[in-house]
Each structure stands twice: as structure tokens, then as C-alpha cells.
Design an enzyme around this catalytic site. Sequence first.
Site, PDB file in Angstrom:
ATOM      1  N   CYS A  81       0.777  -1.139  -0.073  1.00 40.42           N
ATOM      2  CA  CYS A  81       0.056  -0.151   0.053  1.00 40.42           C
ATOM      3  C   CYS A  81       0.803   1.301  -0.059  1.00 40.42           C
ATOM      4  O   CYS A  81       0.419   2.402  -0.654  1.00 40.42           O
ATOM      5  CB  CYS A  81      -0.746  -0.022   1.053  1.00 40.42           C
ATOM      6  N   MET A  82       1.897   1.286   0.813  1.00 40.90           N
ATOM      7  CA  MET A  82       2.588   2.482   0.753  1.00 40.90           C
ATOM      8  C   MET A  82       3.772   2.853  -0.253  1.00 40.90           C
ATOM      9  O   MET A  82       4.534   3.509  -0.274  1.00 40.90           O
ATOM     10  CB  MET A  82       3.401   2.392   2.260  1.00 40.90           C
TER      11      MET A  82
END
Length: 402
Positions: A392-393
Site C-alpha cells: 500500500c505504501m
Amino acid sequence: MTDAPLGCNSEVGTLRAVILHRPGAELQRLTPRNNDTLLFDGLPWVARAQQEHDAFADLLRSRGVEVLLLGDLLTEALDKSGAARMQGISAAVDARRLGAPLAQELSAYLRTLEAAPLARILMAGMTFDELPFGENELSLVRRMHHGGDFVIDPLPNLLFTRDSSFWIGPRVAITSLSMHARVRETSLTDLIYAHHPRFLRVRRAYESRSAPIEGGDVLLLAPGVVAVGVGERTTPAGAEALARSLFDDDLAHTVLAVPIAQERAQMHLDTVCTMVDTDAVVMYPNIQDSLTAFPIRRKSGGVTIDRAAPFVDAAADAMGIGKLRVIDTGLDPVTAEREQWDDGNNTLALAPGVVVAYERNTETNARLADSGIEVLPIAASELGTGRGGPRCMSCPAGRDPL
């Protein structure tokens, strides 16, 4: 370091360039009063979150990855282009909410700022108390708002760079985010890709004004094969629109539309399934037997949509492999649910068989290691408060082709 080539055709090709966002002042805007609205489950200790993120970025650099920080890219784009400045200000100042007098005064002030302070406000927002000019007697909005209310909302979810754009082949897709708290993020990514010198020649695979689709729902299973989760964030219309766009541009031959639960714990496909090798995924055990996919294929003049089939079978068929390996985590339902909530299935591949994962998910990581996957653990006591893991990051912008 020379600039890494841009483009991705898989989830696991050796990672060469990635876009991250170092958490900053926007996280300091979170309070018990607004964290739910801003999609955070808690209030992160920002200094510790920054330490954890720095360690994540340093790990990637140690593996030869070029790390591009979103805040730096935004500042550089604003510094290079007056059009970028106008685009960012226009997206941030909502005259419908603020009223014309205040919107005009705020826009005029923002136009006077240098690139760095303007970038900070575009990311971290601004409260009424922080307005540098006196109360406008013509602005009812100014008079009726509390000083701590936001005149420009902060964007704490910028941390999750995967969602607002993703690369497929040599092109970039600017996504259409579905949650109100995140909609303005795409204005910043669009600004960066349109005006930063590094990306001026990059063509688009999708535009933010199209139907809702988020990068966390998009998995590049193999060259030409894309899985798209359809659930809380990405709509069926978004999956279909992406498929047609990719087919028109010869970027894919098969798109698998994968229904997932419409709930926060499974907000994106990558919260329950990510690729860890060219033929292997790690998957949330509690859905392994029920996950299905609708194969969408290109045909002359349009598309064909087949009946739903088990995801692992549909994926293997589209990828042209005998079987898609599913790493058996062997977890009991309670442990599996705990580690899924803590993003145990949300891994970032640095190369085939090499992934970054949150260290807290000890059971899932142990099963991955037992299956021959090299796991590079990172701390996440604070980074996880927004419900996002290493994948996600990160927005991979360059991978070696498979």
C-alpha cells in the site's frame, strides 16, 4: 545514481524505482474527532511513523531501488511550472464550500507562496486559524467556522501511494478514488505526472475522471494479465473501464474482475492477496476457497466476459501456467484474521521470491520463509494505523520486465 527506467509489467520483476510518501504534517492533523472521517483507525505517533518509514525507504535503497518521495516530486513540479501551481491551488480551494469571497482571498494568498510552503499546504491542509489575513466581513463561512476547522483538508492517506496511481507497461494510470477524504490525492499525482520533468513523456493508461478504481485493487499477475478487485473502493464500472482502456492500448489481453467483501478489513484486493513470486501468491486463508474471478478478454470490436471461476484457476489459465501456487499459511481462523487485519498479506515484492513485510505478522512471515520466500521485515507499530502495508505504501514506477 542514474535515473532508473520507468514501466512495470508484473508485480515481481526486480524493483528499480518506487514512489513513496514520507509521513509528515498531514498526520499531525489527525484527532479523535476526525480520524474516522480521514480513514485512520487511530492517532499515529508521527515521529515514530517517520522513523519506521525512513527504515523502509533505506531498506529499498540498500537493494538498489531508486526511491522517489512524493513530497519532493510535488515541490519540484510546483517550482518548475506555473500551470502546476494553478492546478494544485484550483483543486485545493473549493469555492462551493468556502464561498466566493473567501475562496478568492485564499487563492490569491496561495499564489504568493514559494513551491515548498505551497506543497506543504496542499498535503497537510490549513485551518481557519492559520489563514494569514484578517476576517473578511463579506465571508459568512469564515465567521461561522471554528478556528480549528479546515479551510483546506489534510491528506493523511498520501502515505499509501499505491492507490492514487499505478504503472502498467510504459504508461501510468491516474486512478479515481472513491472516498471523499482521498479524492484530492489524485489531483496531486496528476499534477506530478503532468508537470514534473521526469514524467513529461509518460502517457496515460487511465484518467481520474473515469469510473472509480484504486491502485490497491490492481495486481499485474503477469505480462498482459491484470487482476482487479471489485469491492468497497473499485466499482464494476471501474474494472470494466480499465479493461477496455488496457485492451485499446494493447497493455493487456485478460483482466480478471475479482469480487471482494465491501468492508474496511478487505478494502482492496491487495489486503487479501499479493504476489510473492512469478507463480505464487500469499492469500488470506479465510477466503482462499471462495475467491472468484470474472475473466474479461479482448475481442474484435469489444470484450467478452466469461462466467465466474475460482480465482486461482482463472489466474493460472490467463497466465499460461499449470497452477498458481498459493502459499499455505496454515493459520487458524483467529490468527489468520488478526494477521490479515495487520496487513500480513500485503507484501511488496523486490524481486521474484523476495518480499518486504511487516515484522509483526510473525506467523504469516514464517510460512512464507518455509515456502522459500525471502522475507525482509520492517517495523510497523505506527505505520499500520491507516490500514496499509508495504505494498500500500509504495507505487512501483520501474521494474525489470519478465
